[in-house]
Design an enzyme around this catalytic site. Structure first.
Site, PDB file in Angstrom:
ATOM      1  N   GLY A   1       6.263   4.868   0.082  1.00 41.12           N
ATOM      2  CA  GLY A   1       5.352   4.954   1.237  1.00 41.12           C
ATOM      3  C   GLY A   1       4.692   3.605   1.505  1.00 41.12           C
ATOM      4  O   GLY A   1       4.603   3.147   2.654  1.00 41.12           O
ATOM      5  N   HIS A   2       4.253   2.948   0.434  1.00 36.60           N
ATOM      6  CA  HIS A   2       3.656   1.608   0.600  1.00 36.60           C
ATOM      7  C   HIS A   2       4.711   0.606   1.077  1.00 36.60           C
ATOM      8  O   HIS A   2       4.413  -0.285   1.874  1.00 36.60           O
ATOM      9  CB  HIS A   2       3.062   1.122  -0.720  1.00 36.60           C
ATOM     10  CG  HIS A   2       1.907   1.931  -1.207  1.00 36.60           C
ATOM     11  ND1 HIS A   2       1.990   2.794  -2.280  1.00 36.60           N
ATOM     12  CD2 HIS A   2       0.633   2.026  -0.754  1.00 36.60           C
ATOM     13  CE1 HIS A   2       0.820   3.366  -2.486  1.00 36.60           C
ATOM     14  NE2 HIS A   2      -0.031   2.925  -1.571  1.00 36.60           N
TER      15      HIS A   2
END
Ligand code: PAF
Length: 282
Positions: free
Chosen positions: A38-39
């Site tokens: 996600g990052h």
């Protein structure tokens, strides 16, 4: 290429000086580390937005309440720098607490998140958004980015940071990036690392509840809420904190049009949140 790792304000300024001198656009991706795909999506989006991508890694003490997971929050700087390298970050800013809070955490000027900081997450975690917005304001002051990139997974945070930039005239464009999910729908989160295998299976009910809600969006907010609630109620081990339908800006849900379904639940001693966009009505 390996990103430049800086730990102090002086080194940050030295690392950014040449880019600032030529007016290069800077994108900031604020994180608390324990980075996952996600990052990586946030960092890649930041790379599309600006010439220089700065990832900050800072477990911000002021956004944790008493008894929350500040002490056990995963810290893994070396692995995080590797992910930053893969996702195209140029600079990793990983300050110590006193570089961000020279006055001491919880002292000095803080940001009041306003009415929408006191609902949903803010009702369960009273000082959380003041801590988040205060550190985002500080990181923005330190890095002076043109753009800051946040995940939609923390939807209320995204709404409030957008309002922070607007209301405090930060001259910062806030960009939201869609949530990245595991194959079973679970939203990627650093806190998923706390889940044991049974908890991990139970946690997938949050995204199933959102999907059930979306399937009822044509029938309006009450049907969405009821459908999502049914899924959560029949999943053992999921203790719902809140389930809400709002408009996209977190005001009460409209009868029709864009809206948001948001959920928070405890699975064992892990608190998880998730949300999805809705289009209510016919
Ligand atoms: O979303 C997070 O990881 C944090 O709330 C943030 C924005 C980095 C502020 O500490």
């Amino acid at each position: 290429m390996r990103p430049l790792l800086v730990r102090t304000r002086l080194d940050l300024d030295a690392g950014l000086a040449a880019h600032r001198a030529v007016g290069a656009r800077i994108a900031l991706v604020p994180t608390m580390g324990a980075l996952h795909e996600g990052h990586a999506a946030l960092l890649r989006r930041a790379g599309d937005e600006a010439a220089l991508v700065v990832a900050s890694i800072f477990v911000n003490p002021t956004q944790f309440g008493p008894g929350e997971d500040l002490d056990r929050y995963p810290r893994q700087l070396a692995a995080d720098v590797d992910l930053c390298a893969r996702a195209g970050a140029d600079v990793v800013f990983a300050p110590e607490v006193d570089a961000v809070y020279p006055e001491g955490p919880g002292r000095g000027i803080t940001v009041d998140p306003g009415a929408y900081g006191r609902v949903l997450e803010g009702a369960s975690r009273p000082d959380h958004f003041s801590g988040v917005l205060t550190v985002v304001a500080k990181l923005s002051g330190l890095v002076r980015p043109d753009v800051a990139v946040f995940g939609e997974k923390d939807y209320q945070q995204l709404v409030l940071v957008t309002a922070l930039a607007r209301d405090l005239c930060l001259r910062l464009r806030v960009v939201g990036v869609p949530t990245v999910r595991a194959d079973d729908g679970l939203a990627l989160s650093s806190r998923n690392a706390y889940l044991d295998p049974a908890g991990r299976r139970a946690a997938a009910a949050l995204s199933r509840a959102l999907t059930a809600g979306v399937q009822h969006q044509r029938s309006g907010a009450a049907s969405v809420h009821a459908a999502a609630e049914r899924v959560l109620a029949r999943t053992p081990g999921v203790d719902v904190d809140y389930l809400g339908v709002t408009d996209p800006a977190l005001a009460p849900a409209p009868e029709s049009g864009p809206a948001r379904l948001l959920v928070a639940a405890r699975v064992g001693d892990t608190r998880l949140i998730d949300n999805t966009a809705l289009l209510l009505g016919g």
